[in-house]
Design a protein around this motif. Structure first.
Motif, PDB file in Angstrom:
ATOM      1  N   GLU A  23      -2.608  -6.934  -6.463  1.00  0.00           N
ATOM      2  CA  GLU A  23      -1.510  -7.896  -6.624  1.00  0.00           C
ATOM      3  C   GLU A  23      -0.168  -7.166  -6.714  1.00  0.00           C
ATOM      4  N   LYS A  25       0.542  -4.017  -5.416  1.00  0.00           N
ATOM      5  CA  LYS A  25       0.879  -3.328  -4.166  1.00  0.00           C
ATOM      6  C   LYS A  25       0.965  -4.277  -2.977  1.00  0.00           C
ATOM      7  N   HIS A  26       0.163  -5.306  -3.004  1.00  0.00           N
ATOM      8  CA  HIS A  26       0.059  -6.259  -1.905  1.00  0.00           C
ATOM      9  C   HIS A  26       0.040  -5.530  -0.563  1.00  0.00           C
ATOM     10  N   TRP A  84     -10.691 -10.476  -2.158  1.00  0.00           N
ATOM     11  CA  TRP A  84      -9.227 -10.540  -2.332  1.00  0.00           C
ATOM     12  C   TRP A  84      -8.545 -10.470  -0.967  1.00  0.00           C
ATOM     13  N   HIS A  88      -6.170 -13.399   0.816  1.00  0.00           N
ATOM     14  CA  HIS A  88      -4.762 -13.123   1.143  1.00  0.00           C
ATOM     15  C   HIS A  88      -4.559 -12.852   2.628  1.00  0.00           C
ATOM     16  N   ASP A 184       1.397   1.040   2.794  1.00  0.00           N
ATOM     17  CA  ASP A 184       0.832  -0.311   2.932  1.00  0.00           C
ATOM     18  C   ASP A 184      -0.698  -0.295   2.966  1.00  0.00           C
TER      19      ASP A 184
END
Length: 733
Positions: A23, A25-26, A84, A88, A184
């Motif tokens: 959450e 670092k997304h 997760w 997302h 990322d």
């Protein structure tokens, strides 16, 4: 370098803090420690219908089969990361060596080290106190990384682990080359591998591609909490998977402290359901004691060990055994995973679960053993044929599984010998059953085809008729008509040259079983009956010559005589005249093994085919003065092996035996004693008592007194003497 989050496999805290990290670092991409050739399974794994625990299983495509498992629980960090990512809409992939690399190693070398954090009981308690109860994500990550660093110094990585880490680093770098920025990317891996990945060299393309060779099949399978527990021997498991699921459920909702309440309540409920007294007051006392114990360790939340110690004191009255079953149920439990239909990657798995549904056996697919009683007769109270023969179809399916050694079902002994239409099975799912099922996918796309293929293979290796007949009987029980035909052809080919009495009799016995019950199991019989008659006739022709044998094989020949007699009776006294003629010849001849001569006489007596004067004449001929003791005693031993009460009731037998023994010299008496001792060992205490009463009457003594003396247990020195006589060579006399 990409962001690396170190975990312990099957750790709820790892999953909890990983979620917080993701959450924060997304990321645009998630890489997970796992076999890179299983990426196409991630879509199935993240489906809502799938219920953990489950496992990815990879296995070689040729015999001998080698397999490897990657199990996951509801709280596995890898599984949580995949869920997760799907929620997302972020891509994720496995990054470890493909399964083929592990399987190649497994076939050549079993020395590869396992670097999962493997802890004993005390260390597990410390792990829970230090790591599982940590609520600060940054503190958790730093502590796990530091722990792994020290572990790596104590236990350096072997060459294969270094290769894995190089492969994982290469996968990361290739992703970066594809245009995804390293900031990322989040990498999820065992904490032990953090330093290794960061320091690993990138593999040359040729070596990287060489490691991706395809020598394995991959499938998903349900798993169980027992297999995940330390009791199953699985190294990367934890000792209490059900408890850790409870901890995960409360921790992710922000109420970790309530896990203690729930655990003690579950213990109390289990005790009450199983007839033990356990009040609410005891639960409250146990909770207060557990909290005090955790405070002594300077912890705010009780560990599992604290809870167990408190439960033993307050709910088990200080006796750990009082709560052992409850501990097992609440810490391990019987939770089993579920895969939606069609998700399994092998046809035989899909067929298995389809059959369970079609045959209404789904309720038996549990970790608990369940008993299933089958009535193979037609159910005339239903309309459809499928329902009328449901139990018979179930029987065929279960016999196919049994023949393939798939440990889902066990046939229980039939205590009612006359109830041949009844079968009792014990059914229980296990991961071993699933693994064996998958391994059998090499032999066919369905359970029936796999059984058929296996029978065909074994028929090709069979070297005698009985081996083929055994497989024919298996095909009969499995409901496989084609396999029965193949087995019959194999028997017919071997029958041309076979002259073994035992092989012929055993084969005839198996064919007889099929002939007698083919209607019950709705199987074909036309081609079997002529072969049975042929073998039966050949067995009778071979009887006399086969009985001219030594003592080493006499008991197996005797079993053959018993079988022929049984078969003759079972098939409407088939060839009775010829069989009786053989028995009469055996009862009178001196050139055959006298054990078998006595046994043949006993059969004639049991079937009522000896007149009293004929019977007495035969007994006198074989047990009288002048007949060597070895021959007489051997004949008498065989004679005593049939209907005991028919012999006990005939006082003439005991008078003749008594007269014979009275005339023996001491040395011969000792020799006879061994034979008689062996013969009488087959008689029950009640039968021995009645024989002793007969002797008492013969000796004109009180029958009960004689029976009491003769049936008194031998003294130790007397027993030792008899044991010594067993090994004594009487040829020295």
């Amino acid at each position: 370098m990409a962001h690396i989050f170190g975990i312990r496999h099957l750790s709820p805290a790892s999953s909890l803090h990983l979620c917080a990290y993701l959450e924060q670092k997304h990321p645009a991409y998630i890489l997970i420690e796992g076999p890179s050739d299983c990426n196409d399974m991630i879509e199935d794994i993240t489906q809502d219908q799938l219920q953990p625990p489950f496992a990815i299983m990879a296995y070689t495509t040729s015999s001998p089969i080698h397999s490897i498992l990657y199990p996951y629980a509801k709280y596995s960090p890898e599984y949580v990361a995949m869920k997760w990512a799907k929620a997302h809409n972020i891509p994720c992939a496995f990054m470890d060596l493909p399964t083929s690399a592990f399987l190649s190693l497994d076939t050549k070398d079993d020395t590869r080290q396992d670097y999962e954090i493997d802890l004993d009981m005390d260390a597990n308690d410390q792990w829970e106190r230090i790591f599982e109860h940590e609520t600060n994500s940054d503190a958790f990550q730093k502590a796990v990384t530091f722990f792994a660093h020290n572990l790596r110094e104590i236990k350096p990585a072997d060459e294969f682990t270094l290769l894995r880490e190089s492969y994982m680093n290469t996968t990361i770098q290739k992703l970066i080359k594809q245009g995804i920025h390293e900031d990322d990317i989040v990498v999820v891996c065992g904490a032990f591998h953090i330093e290794g990945i960061m320091e690993a060299k990138v593999l040359p393309d040729a070596q990287y591609e060489k490691l991706q060779k395809d020598i394995s099949n991959i499938t998903l399978m349900p798993y169980s909490y027992f297999r995940l527990s330390s009791l199953s021997g699985y190294g990367a498991g934890n000792k209490a998977p059900a408890y850790y699921e409870l901890l995960w459920d409360y921790a992710k909702d922000g109420h970790m402290e309530q896990c203690a309440y729930a655990y003690l309540s579950k213990l109390s409920l289990y005790q009450r359901e199983h007839g033990f007294n356990c009040s609410t007051a005891q639960v409250i006392e146990a909770l207060q004691l557990a909290q005090s114990l955790s405070a002594m360790h300077q912890e705010q939340i009780p560990s599992l060990q604290d809870l167990k110690d408190a439960a033993i004191t307050c709910m088990g009255y200080g006796n750990q055994a009082e709560l052992m079953e409850a501990f097992m149920a609440c810490e391990i439990g019987t939770t089993m995973g579920y895969l939606p239909k069609g998700m399994s990657k092998t046809a035989i798995q899909n067929d298995f679960y389809t059959q369970l549904k079609t045959l209404k056996l789904e309720r038996f697919n549990t970790m608990n053993a369940n008993t299933l009683a089958l009535d193979l007769r037609e159910n005339t109270s239903v309309k459809s044929e499928a329902s009328a023969f449901l139990d018979l179809r179930r029987s065929c399916f279960l016999h196919q599984l049994r023949f393939l050694n798939i440990p889902f079902c066990v046939l229980q002994p039939n205590t009612q010998q006359s109830a041949d239409w009844k079968e009792i099975w014990e059914l229980k799912w296990s991961s071993e059953a699933e693994i064996t099922l998958i391994e059998n996918s090499l032999y066919g796309e369905s359970v029936a085809y796999a059984a058929q293929f296996s029978i065909k293979q074994k028929l090709a290796d069979a070297t005698n008729m009985n081996a083929c007949a055994t497989l024919m009987e298996e095909a009969f029980l499995c409901g496989l008509n084609d396999s029965m035909s193949h087995a019959l052809e194999a028997i017919q080919k071997l029958a041309i040259d076979s002259s073994s009495f035992e092989d012929i009799v055993k084969t005839a016995k198996r064919l007889s079983y099929i002939m007698r019950f083919h209607t019950l199991r709705r199987m074909e019989n036309d081609a079997i009956e002529p072969l049975f008659h042929q073998l039966f006739y050949r067995a009778i022709l071979l009887c006399v010559s086969s009985c001219q044998c030594d003592d080493k094989v006499s008991h197996s020949i005797m079993e053959g005589l018993k079988t022929i007699n049984d078969l003759s009776i079972q098939h409407d006294h088939y060839m009775e005249e010829e069989w009786i003629q053989v028995l009469n010849e055996l009862s009178l001849r001196d050139d055959i093994n006298q054990l078998l001569s006595g046994y043949a006489t006993a059969i004639l007596l049991e079937r009522g085919l000896l007149k009293e004067d004929e019977f007495q004449r035969i007994v006198i001929y074989h047990v009288s003065h002048g007949v060597p003791v070895d021959i007489a005693a051997n004949w008498f031993e065989g004679f005593m092996m049939k209907n005991h009460y028919a012999l006990i009731a005939r006082s003439f037998i005991w008078k003749q035996l008594d007269d014979y023994i009275q005339e023996l010299e001491d040395d011969d008496f000792l020799r006879a004693l061994l034979y008689l001792r062996r013969a009488f060992s087959m008689y029950s205490a009640k039968e021995k008592h009645e024989i002793a009463q007969n002797l008492g009457s013969l000796w004109h003594l009180d029958q009960d007194s004689v029976a009491e003396i003769l049936n008194t247990e031998l003294k130790k020195e007397e027993q030792d003497l008899l044991n010594e006589l067993e090994d004594f060579d009487f040829g020295d006399f």
